[in-house]
Design a protein around this motif. Structure first.
Motif, mmCIF file in Angstrom:
data_model
loop_
_atom_site.group_PDB
_atom_site.id
_atom_site.type_symbol
_atom_site.label_atom_id
_atom_site.label_comp_id
_atom_site.label_asym_id
_atom_site.label_seq_id
_atom_site.Cartn_x
_atom_site.Cartn_y
_atom_site.Cartn_z
ATOM 1 N N UNK A 112 44.863 14.367 -0.502
ATOM 2 C CA UNK A 112 43.435 14.702 -0.642
ATOM 3 C C UNK A 112 43.238 16.206 -0.820
ATOM 4 N N UNK A 113 43.963 16.984 -0.043
ATOM 5 C CA UNK A 113 43.818 18.440 -0.136
ATOM 6 C C UNK A 113 44.252 18.949 -1.507
ATOM 7 N N UNK A 114 45.408 18.466 -1.964
ATOM 8 C CA UNK A 114 45.936 18.957 -3.232
ATOM 9 C C UNK A 114 45.045 18.563 -4.412
ATOM 10 N N UNK A 115 44.529 17.335 -4.368
ATOM 11 C CA UNK A 115 43.632 16.903 -5.445
ATOM 12 C C UNK A 115 42.378 17.766 -5.489
ATOM 13 N N UNK A 116 41.820 18.054 -4.311
ATOM 14 C CA UNK A 116 40.623 18.894 -4.248
ATOM 15 C C UNK A 116 40.925 20.311 -4.711
ATOM 16 N N UNK A 329 35.015 25.415 1.058
ATOM 17 C CA UNK A 329 34.269 24.214 1.451
ATOM 18 C C UNK A 329 35.207 23.125 1.957
ATOM 19 N N UNK A 330 34.826 22.431 3.035
ATOM 20 C CA UNK A 330 35.637 21.317 3.530
ATOM 21 C C UNK A 330 35.614 20.161 2.541
ATOM 22 N N UNK A 331 36.587 19.264 2.682
ATOM 23 C CA UNK A 331 36.727 18.136 1.761
ATOM 24 C C UNK A 331 35.987 16.928 2.326
ATOM 25 N N UNK A 332 34.873 16.601 1.726
ATOM 26 C CA UNK A 332 34.109 15.424 2.132
ATOM 27 C C UNK A 332 33.876 15.369 3.629
ATOM 28 N N UNK A 333 34.151 14.214 4.205
ATOM 29 C CA UNK A 333 33.968 14.004 5.633
ATOM 30 C C UNK A 333 35.293 13.977 6.390
ATOM 31 N N UNK A 334 36.352 14.416 5.754
ATOM 32 C CA UNK A 334 37.663 14.382 6.398
ATOM 33 C C UNK A 334 37.692 15.287 7.623
ATOM 34 N N UNK A 335 38.268 14.765 8.710
ATOM 35 C CA UNK A 335 38.410 15.561 9.932
ATOM 36 C C UNK A 335 39.800 15.346 10.525
ATOM 37 N N UNK A 336 40.218 16.295 11.346
ATOM 38 C CA UNK A 336 41.482 16.189 12.068
ATOM 39 C C UNK A 336 41.269 16.854 13.429
ATOM 40 N N UNK A 337 42.326 17.020 14.190
ATOM 41 C CA UNK A 337 42.196 17.594 15.528
ATOM 42 C C UNK A 337 41.681 19.029 15.493
#
Length: 356
Positions: A112-116, A329-337
């Motif tokens: 997801x990160x690389x595509x964005x 900008x963050x990617x969509x609604x993706x979240x992590x710790x």
């Protein structure tokens, strides 16, 4: 979600040693050389240890283009691809839109990160893109992108044997013909190299842009090594210039600078930082690391694009017109710790250069 501490991973990677690549020479002979082994020679004089045509494990010199008919990436031969060499002597301005970005090898949400990240670089209409910390995971995403397949030459179609990551250059063949691509081995304990492409603006047979990208030695302990690596970068950029050609010389990538002493060293070598040329200090500190993801290090301006004057230039060279840090900008609604997910732990740097 638990994941390795990025700083700990970086320190571990500092001990990794890439092994060898096989390179052909003009006389038909071949030799094994490292595209990123940890070398131990004395770096104090900034000596070029190796400067050979870049080659991937499958024998592909100078990267590849996507063949729509065969639906696959194929090797690119800079000496036998005439459709790219449209020397029709244009009079319009030469322009170069350039993005450099450390893409972060971390596997967390990598696809997801690389595509964005690739889409954001393309959204800037970048005609040349330079990426650092490129793993096979990133390369898979890059090579699958429809726009990249349609319009871009990519400098490597695979990662050098047993290397963890590399640097990649991608150039829009509608704007530039690829003349050559080379790897220069330098003193490094972390397997770092200098990668350079010679690009001819389409329609300008007497103009060549040398774009070099590098991931310079990391951490404060690499201070002296980085200085040596920058000296080699200057040497290679200025090497074997054709007096009949007007060159623009560009160095970009992750400079890993730690303090103002390195800023002075870069300037003393004759490099002109686009950030300073455009007086961006009045707008922001220009930090590209420590902004999007948590880090044990303070924010720093690691990522840079610098220019070097070419001797005997008879026409006006490329000058900076625009500068922007991208990837905030963050990617969509993706979240992590750590919270929101961003394209990389580095911001990308985008510049527009023109001779008008």
């Amino acid at each position: 979600m638990n994941r390795p501490n990025p700083s700990a991973v970086r320190r571990t990677l500092a001990t990794l040693r890439a092994v060898s690549m096989r390179v052909r020479y003009p006389d038909g002979s071949a030799k094994e050389f490292s595209a990123g082994r940890a070398t131990t020679e004395d770096p104090s004089n900034g000596t070029v240890l190796e400067n050979r045509p870049a080659e991937s494990p499958d024998g592909n010199i100078n990267g590849g283009l996507f063949d729509i008919a065969f639906n696959q990436w194929v090797p690119y031969d800079c000496h036998s691809t005439p459709r790219l060499l449209k020397n029709d002597h244009k009079t319009s301005p030469v322009t170069l839109s350039l993005t450099t970005w450390n893409v972060w090898f971390e596997p967390l949400f990598a696809k997801e990160r690389y595509a964005a990240l690739v889409e954001e670089a393309l959204a800037k209409n970048s005609s040349v893109m330079c990426f650092q910390e490129v793993t096979m995971a990133f390369l898979d995403v890059l090579l699958a992108n429809p726009t990249i397949r349609e319009k871009f030459w990519v400098s490597q179609l695979s990662i050098p044997p047993r290397s963890f990551y590399t640097c990649i250059i991608a150039a829009n063949i509608e704007n530039f013909a690829v003349i050559s691509h080379s790897c220069t081995e330098v003193y490094s304990k972390m397997g770092r190299c200098l990668w350079m492409a010679e690009l001819q603006p389409v329609g300008f047979p007497s103009r060549v842009v040398r774009v070099m990208t590098a991931h310079f030695e990391s951490l404060s302990s690499g201070f002296v090594t980085r200085e040596s690596q920058r000296q080699v970068a200057k040497t290679v950029l200025l090497k074997n210039l054709n007096s009949a050609i007007n060159y623009d010389l560009i160095l970009c990538g992750d400079f890993n600078t730690t303090d103002e002493r390195e800023d002075s060293q870069i300037s003393s070598l004759g490099f002109m930082d686009v950030f300073d040329v455009l007086n961006m200090k009045t707008v922001s500190e220009g930090h590209t690391f420590g902004i999007t993801w948590k880090s044990e290090f303070p924010p720093r301006r690691f990522d840079r694009i610098v220019l070097l004057s070419s001797p005997n230039q008879t026409v006006k060279g490329l000058v900076p017109r625009d500068y922007e840090e991208i990837g905030r900008s963050p990617i969509g609604e993706l979240t992590c710790s750590d919270g929101r997910v961003y394209p990389s732990d580095h911001l990308g740097v985008f510049v527009m250069l023109s001779d008008k």
